[in-house]
Design a protein around this motif. Structure first.
Motif, PDB file in Angstrom:
ATOM      1  N   LEU A 162       0.831  -1.208   0.000  1.00  0.00           N
ATOM      2  CA  LEU A 162       0.000   0.000   0.000  1.00  0.00           C
ATOM      3  C   LEU A 162       0.863   1.254   0.000  1.00  0.00           C
ATOM      4  O   LEU A 162       0.583   2.221  -0.720  1.00  0.00           O
ATOM      5  CB  LEU A 162      -0.919  -0.011   1.220  1.00  0.00           C
ATOM      6  CG  LEU A 162      -2.045  -1.050   1.200  1.00  0.00           C
ATOM      7  CD1 LEU A 162      -2.675  -1.177   2.583  1.00  0.00           C
ATOM      8  CD2 LEU A 162      -3.106  -0.678   0.169  1.00  0.00           C
ATOM      9  N   GLU A 163       1.918   1.255   0.800  1.00  0.00           N
ATOM     10  CA  GLU A 163       2.804   2.420   0.838  1.00  0.00           C
ATOM     11  C   GLU A 163       3.541   2.610  -0.483  1.00  0.00           C
ATOM     12  O   GLU A 163       3.912   3.731  -0.840  1.00  0.00           O
ATOM     13  CB  GLU A 163       3.793   2.281   1.992  1.00  0.00           C
ATOM     14  CG  GLU A 163       3.135   2.428   3.366  1.00  0.00           C
ATOM     15  CD  GLU A 163       4.104   2.201   4.509  1.00  0.00           C
ATOM     16  OE1 GLU A 163       5.168   1.585   4.269  1.00  0.00           O
ATOM     17  OE2 GLU A 163       3.787   2.631   5.635  1.00  0.00           O
ATOM     18  N   ALA A 164       3.725   1.501  -1.227  1.00  0.00           N
ATOM     19  CA  ALA A 164       4.326   1.608  -2.557  1.00  0.00           C
ATOM     20  C   ALA A 164       3.355   2.182  -3.576  1.00  0.00           C
ATOM     21  O   ALA A 164       3.766   2.548  -4.687  1.00  0.00           O
ATOM     22  CB  ALA A 164       4.815   0.237  -3.017  1.00  0.00           C
ATOM     23  N   GLY A 165       2.070   2.242  -3.218  1.00  0.00           N
ATOM     24  CA  GLY A 165       1.082   2.834  -4.117  1.00  0.00           C
ATOM     25  C   GLY A 165       0.173   1.840  -4.792  1.00  0.00           C
ATOM     26  O   GLY A 165      -0.657   2.230  -5.629  1.00  0.00           O
ATOM     27  N   ALA A 166       0.290   0.542  -4.463  1.00  0.00           N
ATOM     28  CA  ALA A 166      -0.568  -0.478  -5.068  1.00  0.00           C
ATOM     29  C   ALA A 166      -1.838  -0.654  -4.242  1.00  0.00           C
ATOM     30  O   ALA A 166      -1.840  -0.445  -3.030  1.00  0.00           O
ATOM     31  CB  ALA A 166       0.175  -1.807  -5.172  1.00  0.00           C
TER      32      ALA A 166
END
Length: 288
Positions: free
Chosen positions: A96-100
């Protein structure tokens, strides 16, 4: 597809494959070993990645895809608890923090760290219409989604409410199987979350017309605060069905957001008749 094998997770996979045909930026990453050919893999093999048991080392790959402009969905639906981004709260948070956007079983609770991540939208859809709308919303959004999907047959409210179709789902979905105004004097409202909670609430409404029924799909702080405001304007006593217990559970979070209201939660045994009786007993205890 036969009715005996139709599951909520199948709706997600098929809908994502349709979205992939419309938007070449959508990428599907499966974080569990393969069981059968994925519809996204069949339609878009160049944008499908089966990570299996090595996905723990692949966060940087996902981060690179997101940085390059792709809309990445990391999915860990299915049997098994050995590994998988969906099964590990730390890996879930990393993706999630990677943007997925991450799609997980609805048995996974929201961790305190996830709830503090304000840019993540948390969704627990129930039924075909809601799953499709949530997945399409995630594909359009800039922010990542944490989507929790049930493992059984989808439970739709489409016969009970005028839904949003392909658009946004409201903070509170009111069950309009009967006129909402009939319930306002009773003051007790069921709040359902997820497939199991929704199935139970609909079974209760078949037995008794007294408790109203409000259904929640989005559980991030901003949506839950909006839902609490709408709920408290209509009712002051609530029975929560579904979701998770503890500090991150819907019941405790609603209690904090509605300090003047009585909020109870009921456990679900999986035996529908006994669970309906338990809910109706809770409703009777909450009557003025």
């Amino acid at each position: 597809m036969g009715t005996t094998t139709f599951r909520a997770e199948d709706v997600y996979r098929e809908e994502l494959a349709k979205i992939g045909a419309e938007d070449g930026r959508v990428v599907c990453v499966e974080a569990l070993p393969p069981r059968a050919r994925h519809p996204f893999e069949t339609a878009h093999p160049d944008r499908f990645f089966q990570l299996g048991s090595v996905e723990g080392a692949m966060v940087s790959m996902v981060e690179g895809l997101v940085t390059a402009g792709f809309r990445v969905f990391v999915c860990g639906l299915g049997p098994g608890t050995d590994s998988g981004a969906a099964r590990s709260p730390l890996l879930t948070l990393a993706y999630l923090e990677a943007g997925a956007s991450v799609v997980v079983p609805d048995t996974q609770a929201c961790s305190a760290e996830l709830l503090r991540t304000s840019r993540v939208r948390i969704a627990v859809p129930s039924g075909v219409q809601e799953i499709r709308a949530v997945v399409r919303g995630a594909a359009r959004a800039v922010r990542p989604y944490h989507i929790r999907i049930g493992s059984g047959a989808p439970v739709d409210l489409t016969a009970h409410w005028t839904g949003a179709g392909d658009g946004d789902i409201p903070a509170v979905v009111w069950d309009l199987g009967e006129d909402l105004g009939l319930h306002e004097d009773a003051g007790v409202c069921m709040v359902s979350v997820g497939e199991d909670g929704t199935r139970l609430a609909l079974a209760v409404r078949e037995r008794s017309a007294e408790p109203a029924h409000a259904h929640l799909v989005y559980l991030d702080d901003s949506h839950l605060a909006a839902a609490a405001g709408e709920l408290a304007r209509r009712y002051d006593r609530f029975v929560v069905l579904g979701g998770h217990r503890g500090p991150g559970g819907v019941s405790q979070r609603l209690s904090r957001l509605m300090p003047g209201c009585a909020v109870q939660e009921t456990s679900m045994s999986g035996e529908l008749t006994a669970d309906v009786d338990r809910v109706l007993s809770a409703v009777r205890r909450l009557r003025p």
